[in-house]
Scaffold this motif. Sequence first.
Motif, PDB file in Angstrom:
ATOM      1  N   ILE A  19       0.848  -1.193   0.000  1.00 14.61           N
ATOM      2  CA  ILE A  19       0.000   0.000   0.000  1.00 14.61           C
ATOM      3  C   ILE A  19       0.883   1.242   0.000  1.00 14.61           C
ATOM      4  CG2 ILE A  19      -1.729   1.310   1.295  1.00 14.61           C
ATOM      5  CD1 ILE A  19      -2.770  -1.287   2.388  1.00 14.61           C
ATOM      6  N   PHE A  20       0.504   2.237  -0.788  1.00 13.90           N
ATOM      7  CA  PHE A  20       1.255   3.495  -0.846  1.00 13.90           C
ATOM      8  C   PHE A  20       1.293   4.161   0.530  1.00 13.90           C
ATOM      9  CE2 PHE A  20       1.102   8.118  -1.117  1.00 13.90           C
ATOM     10  CZ  PHE A  20       2.275   8.381  -1.812  1.00 13.90           C
ATOM     11  N   HIS A  21       2.469   4.711   0.866  1.00 15.26           N
ATOM     12  CA  HIS A  21       2.639   5.379   2.158  1.00 15.26           C
ATOM     13  C   HIS A  21       3.175   6.801   2.000  1.00 15.26           C
ATOM     14  CE1 HIS A  21       2.977   5.875   6.379  1.00 15.26           C
ATOM     15  NE2 HIS A  21       4.271   5.700   6.466  1.00 15.26           N
ATOM     16  N   ARG A  22       4.328   6.938   1.358  1.00 14.00           N
ATOM     17  CA  ARG A  22       4.943   8.259   1.196  1.00 14.00           C
ATOM     18  C   ARG A  22       5.666   8.342  -0.150  1.00 14.00           C
ATOM     19  NH1 ARG A  22       7.964   7.548   6.933  1.00 14.00           N
ATOM     20  NH2 ARG A  22       6.227   8.068   8.349  1.00 14.00           N
ATOM     21  N   LEU A  23       5.829   9.578  -0.621  1.00  8.15           N
ATOM     22  CA  LEU A  23       6.541   9.789  -1.885  1.00  8.15           C
ATOM     23  C   LEU A  23       7.282  11.122  -1.845  1.00  8.15           C
ATOM     24  CD1 LEU A  23       7.160   9.135  -4.896  1.00  8.15           C
ATOM     25  CD2 LEU A  23       5.015  10.284  -5.465  1.00  8.15           C
ATOM     26  N   PHE A  24       8.532  11.104  -2.270  1.00  7.30           N
ATOM     27  CA  PHE A  24       9.335  12.321  -2.416  1.00  7.30           C
ATOM     28  C   PHE A  24       9.841  12.367  -3.847  1.00  7.30           C
ATOM     29  CE2 PHE A  24      13.431  14.398  -2.742  1.00  7.30           C
ATOM     30  CZ  PHE A  24      13.269  15.569  -2.024  1.00  7.30           C
ATOM     31  N   TRP A  25       9.760  13.541  -4.486  1.00  7.96           N
ATOM     32  CA  TRP A  25      10.336  13.653  -5.826  1.00  7.96           C
ATOM     33  C   TRP A  25      10.865  15.068  -6.079  1.00  7.96           C
ATOM     34  CZ3 TRP A  25       5.151  14.102  -5.019  1.00  7.96           C
ATOM     35  CH2 TRP A  25       4.448  15.079  -5.707  1.00  7.96           C
ATOM     36  N   ALA A  26      11.905  15.109  -6.917  1.00  5.94           N
ATOM     37  CA  ALA A  26      12.545  16.371  -7.312  1.00  5.94           C
ATOM     38  C   ALA A  26      13.121  16.181  -8.705  1.00  5.94           C
ATOM     39  CB  ALA A  26      13.637  16.774  -6.321  1.00  5.94           C
ATOM     40  N   GLY A  78      -4.203  12.886   3.251  1.00  6.80           N
ATOM     41  CA  GLY A  78      -2.755  13.014   3.258  1.00  6.80           C
ATOM     42  C   GLY A  78      -2.388  14.474   3.133  1.00  6.80           C
ATOM     43  N   THR A  79      -1.108  14.737   2.966  1.00  5.33           N
ATOM     44  CA  THR A  79      -0.610  16.109   2.853  1.00  5.33           C
ATOM     45  C   THR A  79       0.373  16.204   1.700  1.00  5.33           C
ATOM     46  OG1 THR A  79      -0.838  16.452   5.239  1.00  5.33           O
ATOM     47  CG2 THR A  79       0.578  17.981   4.049  1.00  5.33           C
ATOM     48  N   LEU A  80       0.195  17.222   0.865  1.00  7.52           N
ATOM     49  CA  LEU A  80       1.135  17.528  -0.211  1.00  7.52           C
ATOM     50  C   LEU A  80       2.066  18.622   0.271  1.00  7.52           C
ATOM     51  CD1 LEU A  80       2.167  17.446  -3.165  1.00  7.52           C
ATOM     52  CD2 LEU A  80       0.395  19.138  -3.700  1.00  7.52           C
ATOM     53  N   LEU A  81       3.367  18.355   0.268  1.00  8.73           N
ATOM     54  CA  LEU A  81       4.371  19.335   0.670  1.00  8.73           C
ATOM     55  C   LEU A  81       5.128  19.830  -0.559  1.00  8.73           C
ATOM     56  CD1 LEU A  81       5.885  17.534   3.802  1.00  8.73           C
ATOM     57  CD2 LEU A  81       4.131  19.317   3.773  1.00  8.73           C
ATOM     58  N   MET A  82       5.512  21.104  -0.528  1.00  2.76           N
ATOM     59  CA  MET A  82       6.272  21.680  -1.627  1.00  2.76           C
ATOM     60  C   MET A  82       7.333  22.627  -1.079  1.00  2.76           C
ATOM     61  SD  MET A  82       5.006  23.756  -5.029  1.00  2.76           S
ATOM     62  CE  MET A  82       4.460  25.207  -4.139  1.00  2.76           C
ATOM     63  N   VAL A  83       8.514  22.579  -1.683  1.00  2.00           N
ATOM     64  CA  VAL A  83       9.616  23.466  -1.305  1.00  2.00           C
ATOM     65  C   VAL A  83       9.909  24.393  -2.475  1.00  2.00           C
ATOM     66  CG1 VAL A  83      11.972  23.617  -0.464  1.00  2.00           C
ATOM     67  CG2 VAL A  83      10.581  21.641   0.113  1.00  2.00           C
ATOM     68  N   VAL A  84       9.990  25.681  -2.193  1.00  2.00           N
ATOM     69  CA  VAL A  84      10.318  26.658  -3.226  1.00  2.00           C
ATOM     70  C   VAL A  84      11.498  27.503  -2.761  1.00  2.00           C
ATOM     71  CG1 VAL A  84       7.964  26.756  -4.096  1.00  2.00           C
ATOM     72  CG2 VAL A  84       8.699  28.383  -2.347  1.00  2.00           C
ATOM     73  N   ALA A  85      12.204  28.054  -3.744  1.00  2.00           N
ATOM     74  CA  ALA A  85      13.315  28.963  -3.477  1.00  2.00           C
ATOM     75  C   ALA A  85      13.073  30.231  -4.286  1.00  2.00           C
ATOM     76  CB  ALA A  85      14.643  28.311  -3.844  1.00  2.00           C
ATOM     77  N   GLN A  86      14.069  31.109  -4.315  1.00  2.00           N
ATOM     78  CA  GLN A  86      13.966  32.366  -5.047  1.00  2.00           C
ATOM     79  C   GLN A  86      15.222  32.555  -5.874  1.00  2.00           C
ATOM     80  OE1 GLN A  86      14.014  36.364  -3.039  1.00  2.00           O
ATOM     81  NE2 GLN A  86      11.837  36.347  -3.577  1.00  2.00           N
ATOM     82  N   SER A 123      11.267  20.835  -4.926  1.00  4.35           N
ATOM     83  CA  SER A 123      10.940  19.447  -4.573  1.00  4.35           C
ATOM     84  C   SER A 123       9.522  19.363  -4.024  1.00  4.35           C
ATOM     85  CB  SER A 123      11.932  18.883  -3.557  1.00  4.35           C
ATOM     86  OG  SER A 123      11.851  19.586  -2.340  1.00  4.35           O
ATOM     87  N   PHE A 124       9.003  18.115  -4.015  1.00  5.59           N
ATOM     88  CA  PHE A 124       7.631  17.868  -3.590  1.00  5.59           C
ATOM     89  C   PHE A 124       7.588  16.565  -2.793  1.00  5.59           C
ATOM     90  CE2 PHE A 124       7.898  19.887  -7.690  1.00  5.59           C
ATOM     91  CZ  PHE A 124       7.038  20.961  -7.607  1.00  5.59           C
ATOM     92  N   ALA A 125       6.494  16.388  -2.049  1.00  8.50           N
ATOM     93  CA  ALA A 125       6.322  15.132  -1.313  1.00  8.50           C
ATOM     94  C   ALA A 125       4.854  14.912  -1.005  1.00  8.50           C
ATOM     95  CB  ALA A 125       7.131  15.142  -0.020  1.00  8.50           C
ATOM     96  N   LEU A 126       4.470  13.655  -0.942  1.00 12.24           N
ATOM     97  CA  LEU A 126       3.160  13.234  -0.457  1.00 12.24           C
ATOM     98  C   LEU A 126       3.392  12.386   0.781  1.00 12.24           C
ATOM     99  CD1 LEU A 126       1.292  12.207  -3.739  1.00 12.24           C
ATOM    100  CD2 LEU A 126       0.680  14.100  -2.224  1.00 12.24           C
ATOM    101  N   ILE A 127       2.832  12.807   1.906  1.00 10.31           N
ATOM    102  CA  ILE A 127       3.009  12.071   3.150  1.00 10.31           C
ATOM    103  C   ILE A 127       1.647  11.811   3.777  1.00 10.31           C
ATOM    104  CG2 ILE A 127       5.327  12.942   3.586  1.00 10.31           C
ATOM    105  CD1 ILE A 127       4.155  14.974   5.500  1.00 10.31           C
ATOM    106  N   GLU A 128       1.625  10.927   4.782  1.00 12.67           N
ATOM    107  CA  GLU A 128       0.363  10.519   5.384  1.00 12.67           C
ATOM    108  C   GLU A 128      -0.285  11.619   6.205  1.00 12.67           C
ATOM    109  OE1 GLU A 128       3.614   9.441   8.369  1.00 12.67           O
ATOM    110  OE2 GLU A 128       3.343   9.607   6.195  1.00 12.67           O
ATOM    111  N   GLY A 129       0.453  12.651   6.553  1.00 15.12           N
ATOM    112  CA  GLY A 129      -0.034  13.763   7.362  1.00 15.12           C
ATOM    113  C   GLY A 129       1.163  14.457   7.975  1.00 15.12           C
ATOM    114  N   GLU A 130       0.909  15.521   8.694  1.00 15.52           N
ATOM    115  CA  GLU A 130       2.014  16.273   9.292  1.00 15.52           C
ATOM    116  C   GLU A 130       2.451  15.606  10.594  1.00 15.52           C
ATOM    117  OE1 GLU A 130       2.145  20.462   9.081  1.00 15.52           O
ATOM    118  OE2 GLU A 130       0.595  20.570   7.550  1.00 15.52           O
TER     119      GLU A 130
END
Length: 239
Positions: free
Chosen positions: A137-144, A172-180, A190-197
């Motif tokens: 079963i899917f749990h977490r995902l990180f990608w960049a 779940g929670t979608l996380l995103m990292v941005v820079a300038q 980068s991005f990630a899908l996790i089960e929650g915070e």
Amino acid sequence: MNNSADFTVKHTDSRRYVIECRNMLYKFHLAASYKKKNDSWEIGSIDPPHSCIATNVEQDHRKLSATSTYNYTPSYKKAWIASTKAVEQIFGNWEDSYKELPWFLWALKTYVPRTVAIMETLPAIMSDGTCVTGNRIFHRLFWAFDLCIKGFASCKPIIQIDGTWLCGKYKGTLLMVVAQDGNNNVFPISFALIEGETAGGWGFFLRHLRMHVASQANLCLISDRHAAIESAYNNHDNG
């Protein structure tokens, strides 16, 4: 919406949603909360009744689309069900989408070389507690993406992390990292899908962010999730 009234979102998270009328002359306040037992959102309070009426739809009305200017939908629930069915007809249902995820990641790594994509899964457990052999079963995902990783090396040493809750059958929670970048443009890295915070979810995300994307020292991190990040950091130290 039938009266073309606009509103401001004062608070929103996975449990509560609070809005106020954009017209400050009216003290309209509406609060809704998520009821886990019924898996639905319920309005808890409306105070006072909304009496604000806009005679014309403003061009900068933030809650209207091009079509909603001429056609209002009185039921959000009906609209949500209709849109969900339309998405299923085009892209498949929730189960089919998650089954396609490993193939999507394989295609991503194959046709976009050096892209980082890391997925964690859990054993599939039956209702009686037995483990399903050969099923995960899917749990977490990180990608960049590779170009984002390379581009970040030329950005300012500041990253900002934010997240949003997923809606639908699977939470779940979608996380995103941005820079300038040097031109002060927002640059996603980068991005990630996790089960929650949770501490585990944040630990998974931050660990791979540091390992694969932001490995340099003296990096400034900006986020309003400081409590969850601190918890993940402390758990990592203890482990």
